[in-house]
Design a protein around this motif. Sequence first.
Motif, PDB file in Angstrom:
ATOM      1  N   GLY A   1       0.841  -1.195   0.000  1.00  0.00           N
ATOM      2  CA  GLY A   1       0.000   0.000   0.000  1.00  0.00           C
ATOM      3  C   GLY A   1       0.874   1.241   0.000  1.00  0.00           C
ATOM      4  O   GLY A   1       1.712   1.413   0.884  1.00  0.00           O
ATOM      5  N   LEU A   2       0.711   2.094  -1.008  1.00  0.00           N
ATOM      6  CA  LEU A   2       1.527   3.310  -1.077  1.00  0.00           C
ATOM      7  C   LEU A   2       0.896   4.404  -0.226  1.00  0.00           C
ATOM      8  O   LEU A   2      -0.330   4.530  -0.175  1.00  0.00           O
ATOM      9  N   ASN A   3       1.735   5.198   0.414  1.00  0.00           N
ATOM     10  CA  ASN A   3       1.244   6.337   1.185  1.00  0.00           C
ATOM     11  C   ASN A   3       1.375   7.591   0.349  1.00  0.00           C
ATOM     12  O   ASN A   3       2.474   7.959  -0.055  1.00  0.00           O
ATOM     13  N   PRO A   4       0.282   8.288   0.058  1.00  0.00           N
ATOM     14  CA  PRO A   4       0.337   9.422  -0.859  1.00  0.00           C
ATOM     15  C   PRO A   4       1.076  10.628  -0.296  1.00  0.00           C
ATOM     16  O   PRO A   4       1.721  11.342  -1.051  1.00  0.00           O
ATOM     17  N   VAL A   5       0.968  10.888   0.979  1.00  0.00           N
ATOM     18  CA  VAL A   5       1.516  12.142   1.477  1.00  0.00           C
ATOM     19  C   VAL A   5       3.015  12.016   1.754  1.00  0.00           C
ATOM     20  O   VAL A   5       3.812  12.833   1.317  1.00  0.00           O
ATOM     21  N   ASP A   6       3.417  11.023   2.463  1.00  0.00           N
ATOM     22  CA  ASP A   6       4.837  10.707   2.498  1.00  0.00           C
ATOM     23  C   ASP A   6       4.949   9.197   2.428  1.00  0.00           C
ATOM     24  O   ASP A   6       4.039   8.480   2.772  1.00  0.00           O
TER      25      ASP A   6
ATOM     26  N   LYS B   1       7.488   7.156   3.576  1.00  0.00           N
ATOM     27  CA  LYS B   1       8.544   6.513   4.358  1.00  0.00           C
ATOM     28  C   LYS B   1       7.974   5.416   5.258  1.00  0.00           C
ATOM     29  O   LYS B   1       8.719   4.762   5.961  1.00  0.00           O
ATOM     30  N   ALA B   2       6.656   5.244   5.257  1.00  0.00           N
ATOM     31  CA  ALA B   2       6.070   4.236   6.124  1.00  0.00           C
ATOM     32  C   ALA B   2       5.258   3.231   5.317  1.00  0.00           C
ATOM     33  O   ALA B   2       4.069   3.119   5.490  1.00  0.00           O
ATOM     34  N   PRO B   3       5.914   2.536   4.390  1.00  0.00           N
ATOM     35  CA  PRO B   3       5.153   1.616   3.558  1.00  0.00           C
ATOM     36  C   PRO B   3       4.671   0.423   4.357  1.00  0.00           C
ATOM     37  O   PRO B   3       5.198   0.103   5.406  1.00  0.00           O
ATOM     38  N   GLU B   4       3.692  -0.183   3.853  1.00  0.00           N
ATOM     39  CA  GLU B   4       3.239  -1.413   4.475  1.00  0.00           C
ATOM     40  C   GLU B   4       2.923  -2.406   3.383  1.00  0.00           C
ATOM     41  O   GLU B   4       2.693  -2.035   2.237  1.00  0.00           O
ATOM     42  N   LEU B   5       2.925  -3.653   3.720  1.00  0.00           N
ATOM     43  CA  LEU B   5       2.758  -4.673   2.695  1.00  0.00           C
ATOM     44  C   LEU B   5       1.991  -5.847   3.258  1.00  0.00           C
ATOM     45  O   LEU B   5       1.877  -6.021   4.465  1.00  0.00           O
ATOM     46  N   ALA B   6       1.471  -6.646   2.341  1.00  0.00           N
ATOM     47  CA  ALA B   6       0.886  -7.929   2.730  1.00  0.00           C
ATOM     48  C   ALA B   6       1.551  -9.006   1.909  1.00  0.00           C
ATOM     49  O   ALA B   6       1.924  -8.788   0.753  1.00  0.00           O
ATOM     50  N   GLY B   7       1.749 -10.163   2.505  1.00  0.00           N
ATOM     51  CA  GLY B   7       2.409 -11.250   1.808  1.00  0.00           C
ATOM     52  C   GLY B   7       2.234 -12.535   2.563  1.00  0.00           C
ATOM     53  O   GLY B   7       1.258 -12.705   3.303  1.00  0.00           O
ATOM     54  N   GLU B   8       3.180 -13.446   2.367  1.00  0.00           N
ATOM     55  CA  GLU B   8       3.083 -14.727   3.037  1.00  0.00           C
ATOM     56  C   GLU B   8       4.375 -15.029   3.769  1.00  0.00           C
ATOM     57  O   GLU B   8       5.471 -14.837   3.221  1.00  0.00           O
ATOM     58  N   VAL B   9       4.237 -15.503   4.996  1.00  0.00           N
ATOM     59  CA  VAL B   9       5.416 -15.896   5.768  1.00  0.00           C
ATOM     60  C   VAL B   9       6.010 -17.137   5.130  1.00  0.00           C
ATOM     61  O   VAL B   9       5.313 -18.134   4.923  1.00  0.00           O
ATOM     62  N   ILE B  10       7.295 -17.099   4.772  1.00  0.00           N
ATOM     63  CA  ILE B  10       7.895 -18.274   4.146  1.00  0.00           C
ATOM     64  C   ILE B  10       9.053 -18.833   4.970  1.00  0.00           C
ATOM     65  O   ILE B  10       9.608 -19.860   4.639  1.00  0.00           O
ATOM     66  N   LYS B  11       9.440 -18.124   6.017  1.00  0.00           N
ATOM     67  CA  LYS B  11      10.517 -18.668   6.836  1.00  0.00           C
ATOM     68  C   LYS B  11      10.331 -18.211   8.273  1.00  0.00           C
ATOM     69  O   LYS B  11      10.235 -17.010   8.551  1.00  0.00           O
ATOM     70  N   ARG B  12      10.260 -19.165   9.159  1.00  0.00           N
ATOM     71  CA  ARG B  12      10.201 -18.904  10.589  1.00  0.00           C
ATOM     72  C   ARG B  12      10.428 -20.232  11.268  1.00  0.00           C
ATOM     73  O   ARG B  12      10.684 -21.234  10.615  1.00  0.00           O
ATOM     74  N   ARG B  13      10.313 -20.274  12.583  1.00  0.00           N
ATOM     75  CA  ARG B  13      10.656 -21.504  13.275  1.00  0.00           C
ATOM     76  C   ARG B  13       9.753 -22.665  12.849  1.00  0.00           C
ATOM     77  O   ARG B  13      10.185 -23.756  12.623  1.00  0.00           O
TER      78      ARG B  13
END
Length: 451
Positions: free
Chosen positions: A80-85, A87-99
């Motif tokens: 998701g792009l932030n229109p005003v600034d 520097k605080a992008p956020e994303l959605a995806g899938e966890v592919i590596k963890r314990r």
Amino acid sequence: MSGVSFLRRVSLHGFRGRSKSGVPQPETEKPPFKTAPIIPETQTVLLLHAARQPYELTENYPVSDLRDDHEVLVQTRAIGLNPVDWKAPELAGEVIKRRSSSRLKVLVISTDYRDLRKSAFQHYVVALDYNTVRLPPSISHEEGSTLGVAFVAAALSLGVCMGLDFSSVLDGPDIYSLIRQLPPDALAPDVRDECLNALPSQERAQPGDWLAVWGGSSTSANLTIQLARLAGLRTIAVADTAKHGVRLSNHRSTRPDLLVDSHDPARAVAVIRANAARNGGRGVRFAIDTRGKDSAGWLARALARDYDAEKNDGTKDKETNPAAAAGAPPSPPGTPDSDDEDSDDSDGGRPGDRPARPILPPDAHLIGLTGLPKEPAPAGVVYHTVPIKVFHEVPAVGRALVEWLERLLARGLVAPADIIDVERGLESVNRGLDRMRRGEISGGKLVVRVD
Ligand SMILES: NC(=O)c1ccc[n+]([C@@H]2O[C@H](COP(=O)([O-])OP(=O)(O)OC[C@H]3O[C@@H](n4cnc5c(N)ncnc54)[C@H](OP(=O)(O)O)[C@@H]3O)[C@@H](O)[C@H]2O)c1
């Protein structure tokens, strides 16, 4: 921000297109992988080499390693792009590596701008587990990528700066109390005062209190109003009603109690003051600005204890109160002094003869997401900034917020922001940011699909 930072990378497939009505349609979600995903050693990323330059698509950038058990690796699907600034992008995806090896659809809320491994503009992003929200099947990657930073900003503004307790809403966090149970060094020095000293406990927001939000069309306002309504506050949104009025007043989750047009700010202030006083008797004690210093200044006027309608400012108190004019903090409310009743007055008067001290109402509180007014706070108003870093620096806070958001999303109590359009491919990010600079994205989010 460091000299080189990531933008997001996106591939060219994935977005299904628009419906006949022209509304962007999220792509059908791919089922989770049955086998362990293959993680490449390098990836393509977007790099920002200097301020005000476009991001550069860069091949063969190393995929980051995980450093401890709290980190997970997430394959980006939508940003998701932030229109005003931005520097605080956020994303959605899938966890592919963890314990554990299972693959989860998640929202990563990346407020830690200093760690490039956590930047959103890459295919493989490192995330803290306590900053990662499991998304229910009903929320697409695109929708998930619109709401994380706004949720955190809203929850901390309401929960820390205003002291609102969410425990009545799906057992949500009482962040005001939670941070007071932490060891003193858990909070960074630059946010400690805001977290611990800026709001006395007797001034905490209570159900029925009014909250005014200026910039009511923004995603932060959207999430703020949703959470505030759930916790029982009465809300006022100030926005361009010609542009946003129908959408805001018809939305099931974000409809404010009062929608005020921002076109004439002085009139907006008068409307806020008149309506809140008429409906609640106590006036507005809380306000959040999402636009900038100027609109924050108007909100300060809406909160001022003494408002001079002719001058459209909160300086009346300064004209009549030399201490306030000198910038001194407002007098505290009169506190009964137990010694007074028994003490002899030197002038021979009897106890109770002296003029009553004025009992002042509690202070009002203004939170600036994008800056605070240039002017000092009017008498009776306290300025606040959001201590956003406690989300990624204090695991107890981060975990409490993401687990609550998981419950809210699973029960459909919080709705994502509207998606205005979806771009495809990392290479489309610069075009997307230009569209935002031109003001084409309004009342929702521009999302970049990354596959
Ligand atoms: N301090 C923090 O921790 C924190 C956290 C989150 C956000 N923020 C800040 O809060 C603000 C709002 O963020 P958001 O994500 O909620 O905003 P947003 O949803 O991306 O957009 C807010 C509104 O800004 C207006 N807008 C669009 N393009 C613009 C442009 N080029 N110039 C000026 N205004 C434009 C639009 O409203 P209209 O159509 O009505 O003009 C839009 O609905 C940003 O400045 C963000 O950096 C701060």
